[in-house]
Design a protein around this motif. Sequence first.
Motif, mmCIF file in Angstrom:
data_model
loop_
_atom_site.group_PDB
_atom_site.id
_atom_site.type_symbol
_atom_site.label_atom_id
_atom_site.label_comp_id
_atom_site.label_asym_id
_atom_site.label_seq_id
_atom_site.Cartn_x
_atom_site.Cartn_y
_atom_site.Cartn_z
ATOM 1 N N THR A 1 0.828 -1.220 0.000
ATOM 2 C CA THR A 1 0.000 0.000 0.000
ATOM 3 C C THR A 1 0.853 1.258 0.000
ATOM 4 N N ASP A 2 1.930 1.266 0.798
ATOM 5 C CA ASP A 2 2.773 2.462 0.883
ATOM 6 C C ASP A 2 3.458 2.743 -0.444
ATOM 7 N N CYS A 3 4.014 1.707 -1.075
ATOM 8 C CA CYS A 3 4.706 1.908 -2.361
ATOM 9 C C CYS A 3 3.731 2.368 -3.432
ATOM 10 N N HIS A 4 2.511 1.850 -3.377
ATOM 11 C CA HIS A 4 1.493 2.252 -4.347
ATOM 12 C C HIS A 4 1.188 3.748 -4.196
ATOM 13 N N THR A 5 1.018 4.191 -2.950
ATOM 14 C CA THR A 5 0.736 5.609 -2.685
ATOM 15 C C THR A 5 1.927 6.477 -3.072
ATOM 16 N N ALA A 6 3.113 6.044 -2.685
ATOM 17 C CA ALA A 6 4.328 6.813 -2.966
ATOM 18 C C ALA A 6 4.542 6.983 -4.462
ATOM 19 N N THR A 7 4.300 5.911 -5.231
ATOM 20 C CA THR A 7 4.532 5.971 -6.680
ATOM 21 C C THR A 7 3.549 6.934 -7.345
ATOM 22 N N LYS A 8 2.341 7.031 -6.824
ATOM 23 C CA LYS A 8 1.388 8.016 -7.361
ATOM 24 C C LYS A 8 1.941 9.434 -7.178
ATOM 25 N N PHE A 9 2.489 9.699 -5.988
ATOM 26 C CA PHE A 9 3.074 11.032 -5.722
ATOM 27 C C PHE A 9 4.277 11.290 -6.625
ATOM 28 N N ILE A 10 5.145 10.275 -6.765
ATOM 29 C CA ILE A 10 6.361 10.447 -7.584
ATOM 30 C C ILE A 10 5.982 10.761 -9.024
ATOM 31 N N SER A 11 4.969 10.033 -9.568
ATOM 32 C CA SER A 11 4.580 10.246 -10.973
ATOM 33 C C SER A 11 4.147 11.693 -11.208
ATOM 34 N N LYS A 12 3.504 12.296 -10.196
ATOM 35 C CA LYS A 12 3.052 13.682 -10.345
ATOM 36 C C LYS A 12 4.209 14.657 -10.191
ATOM 37 N N VAL B 1 7.519 14.162 -10.748
ATOM 38 C CA VAL B 1 8.521 14.129 -11.834
ATOM 39 C C VAL B 1 7.879 14.292 -13.208
ATOM 40 N N GLY B 2 6.557 14.221 -13.279
ATOM 41 C CA GLY B 2 5.872 14.399 -14.562
ATOM 42 C C GLY B 2 6.146 13.276 -15.544
ATOM 43 N N ARG B 3 6.256 12.082 -15.014
ATOM 44 C CA ARG B 3 6.518 10.921 -15.885
ATOM 45 C C ARG B 3 5.511 9.811 -15.626
ATOM 46 N N GLU B 4 5.300 8.980 -16.652
ATOM 47 C CA GLU B 4 4.505 7.772 -16.441
ATOM 48 C C GLU B 4 5.420 6.715 -15.844
ATOM 49 N N ILE B 5 4.928 6.058 -14.798
ATOM 50 C CA ILE B 5 5.664 4.961 -14.168
ATOM 51 C C ILE B 5 4.779 3.722 -14.239
ATOM 52 N N VAL B 6 5.310 2.682 -14.841
ATOM 53 C CA VAL B 6 4.565 1.426 -14.982
ATOM 54 C C VAL B 6 5.201 0.392 -14.072
ATOM 55 N N VAL B 7 4.406 -0.144 -13.159
ATOM 56 C CA VAL B 7 4.898 -1.175 -12.239
ATOM 57 C C VAL B 7 4.073 -2.436 -12.453
ATOM 58 N N ARG B 8 4.743 -3.529 -12.761
ATOM 59 C CA ARG B 8 4.039 -4.812 -12.861
ATOM 60 C C ARG B 8 4.367 -5.647 -11.631
ATOM 61 N N GLN C 1 0.450 11.266 -13.427
ATOM 62 C CA GLN C 1 -0.095 12.503 -12.828
ATOM 63 C C GLN C 1 -0.837 12.231 -11.510
ATOM 64 N N GLY C 2 -0.255 11.337 -10.701
ATOM 65 C CA GLY C 2 -0.804 11.092 -9.366
ATOM 66 C C GLY C 2 -1.954 10.099 -9.318
ATOM 67 N N HIS C 3 -2.248 9.449 -10.431
ATOM 68 C CA HIS C 3 -3.337 8.482 -10.455
ATOM 69 C C HIS C 3 -2.805 7.123 -10.949
ATOM 70 N N CYS C 4 -3.497 6.064 -10.546
ATOM 71 C CA CYS C 4 -3.110 4.715 -10.990
ATOM 72 C C CYS C 4 -4.246 4.102 -11.799
ATOM 73 N N SER C 5 -3.887 3.342 -12.814
ATOM 74 C CA SER C 5 -4.885 2.721 -13.692
ATOM 75 C C SER C 5 -5.790 1.739 -12.949
ATOM 76 N N CYS C 6 -5.319 1.235 -11.800
ATOM 77 C CA CYS C 6 -6.123 0.258 -11.053
ATOM 78 C C CYS C 6 -7.247 0.918 -10.275
ATOM 79 N N GLY C 7 -7.218 2.259 -10.169
ATOM 80 C CA GLY C 7 -8.239 2.969 -9.408
ATOM 81 C C GLY C 7 -8.198 2.597 -7.935
ATOM 82 N N ASP C 8 -7.020 2.252 -7.460
ATOM 83 C CA ASP C 8 -6.793 1.829 -6.066
ATOM 84 C C ASP C 8 -7.605 0.575 -5.699
ATOM 85 N N TYR C 9 -7.929 -0.198 -6.738
ATOM 86 C CA TYR C 9 -8.694 -1.433 -6.522
ATOM 87 C C TYR C 9 -7.818 -2.598 -6.989
#
Length: 947
Positions: free
Chosen positions: A908-919, A921-928, A938-946
């Motif tokens: 959960t923490d890494c998921h939240t942190a990565t949303k902040f980082i993406s906003k 640095v202005g970059r898309e970050i893809v984590v599998r 831009q601070g959002h994740c494609s999973c919708g936090d689900y």
Amino acid sequence: MSLPTTTHLNLTALCREGQLKEALHILLTTHNPPEDYSTYLQLLQSCILKNALSQGKNVQSFIAHRRCAFAESTTFQNNLLKMYVKCGSLVNARKVFDQMKKRDSFSWNTIIAAYRRHRYPHEAVSLFRQMQRTGIQPNQFTFASVFPACAKIGALEQGMDIHQSIKDQGILSDVVVTNALVDMYAKCGRIDKARELFDKMPQRDVVSWNTMIAGYTQNSVLDEAVRLFEEMPQRNVISWNVMIAGYEQNGFVEKALETFQQMQLVGVKPDSATFASILPACGKMGALEQGMDIHQSIKDRGISSNVVVATALLDMYAKCGSIDKARELFDKISQRNVVPWTAMISGYAQIGFVEKALETFKQMHLAGVKPNPATFASILPACAKIGALEQGREIHQSITEGGFLSDVVVASALVDMYAKCGSIDKAQTLFDTMPRRDVVSWNAMIAGYAQNGFAEEALKTFEQMQLAGVKADSTTFASILPACAKMGALEQGMNIHQSIKDRGILSDVVVATALVDMYAKCGSIDKAHELFDKMPQKNVVSWNAMIVGYAQNGFVEKALEIFKQMRLAGVKPNCTTFASILPACGKMGALEQGMDIHQSIMEEGILSEGVVANALVDMYAKCGSIDKARELFDKTPQRDVFSWNTMIAGYAQNGSCKDALKIFELMKSSGTCPDTVTFACVLFACSHAGLVDEGSAYFNHMNKLYCITPTVDHYVCMVDLLARAGHLEDTLNFIIKMPIKPMVVVWMSFLAACKSHMNIGLAVFTAMLLFDLDPKNAAIYVLLSNIYAEVGRWGEVQTVRRLMKDEGIKKIPGCSWIEENKMVHVFCIGDRSHPRIQEIYAKLEELAWEMKAAGYCPDSRHLPNDVEEEEKELFLSHHSEKLAIAFGLLNMPPGTTIRVVKNLRVCTDCHTATKFISKIVGREIVVRDANRFHHFKQGHCSCGDYW
């Protein structure tokens, strides 16, 4: 009353002039046919010269009807026997022979020679034994037939018995008999005995030398063959032909062509047999230009119409890929017998024109040409290749009617056809009824079981083969080793490895490759690599086996490394290579390397190959480049069910669940029928989007609309779908009512949902069940420990961790990897090993300040309360995916997408942190992670936090 003298003279003159029909007309219409048999002998001789079988039958019928006094004489019946043999009617010849009241040596020699020439060596040897029992003394003509018959069937013991019986008769002084005996020993593998006889020959003709040289070439003793060839007092064209054929048959096709050139340089003119030997060498080499030069020589010699030469020519063109030229030659052969028809059928079959091969076989039948064993041996593999079982059955009927079922080559090809068409029971029944089985027959049965997924039966058949005393060859080992691989039968595989060593065929590239594959698939990857390194020759299949071996054993980096080595070695990858290495790129998230491979595929021109196109779509999807995956999918000309499944799964894993369902609807409208995998992908998409109603409907449609029985994968998806949505009680009821026993994976999915929804009671209940089912599974302990930690029950946390320690269970460390400049960098939690680790931690510290300023608050619920807050933050900041992201930010150009792969579920923490980082640095970050993709933008994740 006899015919007038003039009629007698007219009849005799017509026979001499070959006017057989006119002669027979006179005989059948005259009122006073001749009573002496000399006229009838002339008629029979004319039938032989004209190959006029039906007229010969008329002569015999006429004599029988007239009840001529000479009809039962041995001399006349011998001539009748000779006529039928020369006209090719073995059935009628045998009838005459069986009805003879008295037989002499000529009778026996004629029928024995006939059976030998018509490829019935067993019957020839049997008749020889009968001849001996009648007391008629065999002569040199008898032995000149019986020894080649023994050679044909490898009847060494019978041949040696016959040899012993004639030692004291003085027959061995006959050079023809001794040559036949030398040939018999050589063909039965006793080259030493053949040479002993050759050395003792009081006189040798050129045939003796040629026979001995041929013996050496047939036994692959080429050095001795060459030495004898050079010692020959005189050489004729046959001597040169023997040497050329010897080189060609032993695979030294270049030496065969070289010898052909030497022959011409010394002034020996090639004959039909020379061309029939040298053209197959051109075919094997694919030496079309040299073959065309030889074709011109044949034209110059004026022997293009020779059916043997013409057949060898069309076979050469077919093997060199010039099938149109082969057909052109075939169409020019005015009198086509079974041989050119067979060559044309074989030519089509060998280059993959299976339908044309079957069509030509039908044309042959319509032309009234009867197939021979070689024809059946050529057409049956064509049926096997396309699974043409019904046509194969029709051919089986023709074989039975033609009396060819006793031919071991034909019967073996039938067994192989049935096995490859999936009719393994029919193959076994046929195999069981075979009067004689050779290594090819056993190989067909072993391969049939192995290829149809009956690995255990394949191994049993292999054991029966050994008990029957049949020596395994390279083909046997290449068939049985995949069966060992499928069963994971390492010990049996190792025993077979020892047998291969004992047989001295470890250098065979096909066998060595099968061994590498067996060790790799049995998990002994180091042994596989050791064998691979020792291989003197490696082909593309060998490299593929090693790549697949590493990929399947989880060593994807090694798989990529082997692929690079393969390219450096100059070995051209094929479809299998690309279909094997692309999943390794996908698993590692090695997009750059995957793109390079994509470029190679484009250069090779095999992008249209379904298996390659599907593997590329899958690679892009697994690397998070879903748009590129869709682009390729849309360009795929022919989509099979695997293509659609790959795209549905790609969208589902990348969080584009609605797109996944749209593709599913497109799939149905295209006419492609969904399979079990399709529904597993669709249900996965629904579970990760919280689409409970839609997922439940699809689950119900499986059986009702498509007659697909749900498997454990579908039940896992349904459990995940219901539980993720918070319907825990409903989920539990669903699990209890499942028609199949819930497996560990089902309860693990439920436990994860209990954690997400903080249902401690159900979580503990589920964990207790799982401890009984899989007590060594670290994930159960970790999940339960985290649940207790989230609600602050630290005593239970310590109890769970102590239990793990007592049981010797270790938590799988979190690892993440990122590709940069075609190199994969791996990070573990708290990693200190990377050469740029100080810069990475500095970058993370910098990001931490910016994230806090933007409102980020570390989620330390899983960490003990007695740990200082600062230490908690430090621990969280050292998670592997954060290290990988920091490395990417330091090394990749601005604007580049950062792509990270993690072996575990993102916390959960890494998921939240990565949303902040993406906003920030202005970059898309893809984590599998272990479950799905997270596209942060831009601070959002494609999973919708689900997730």
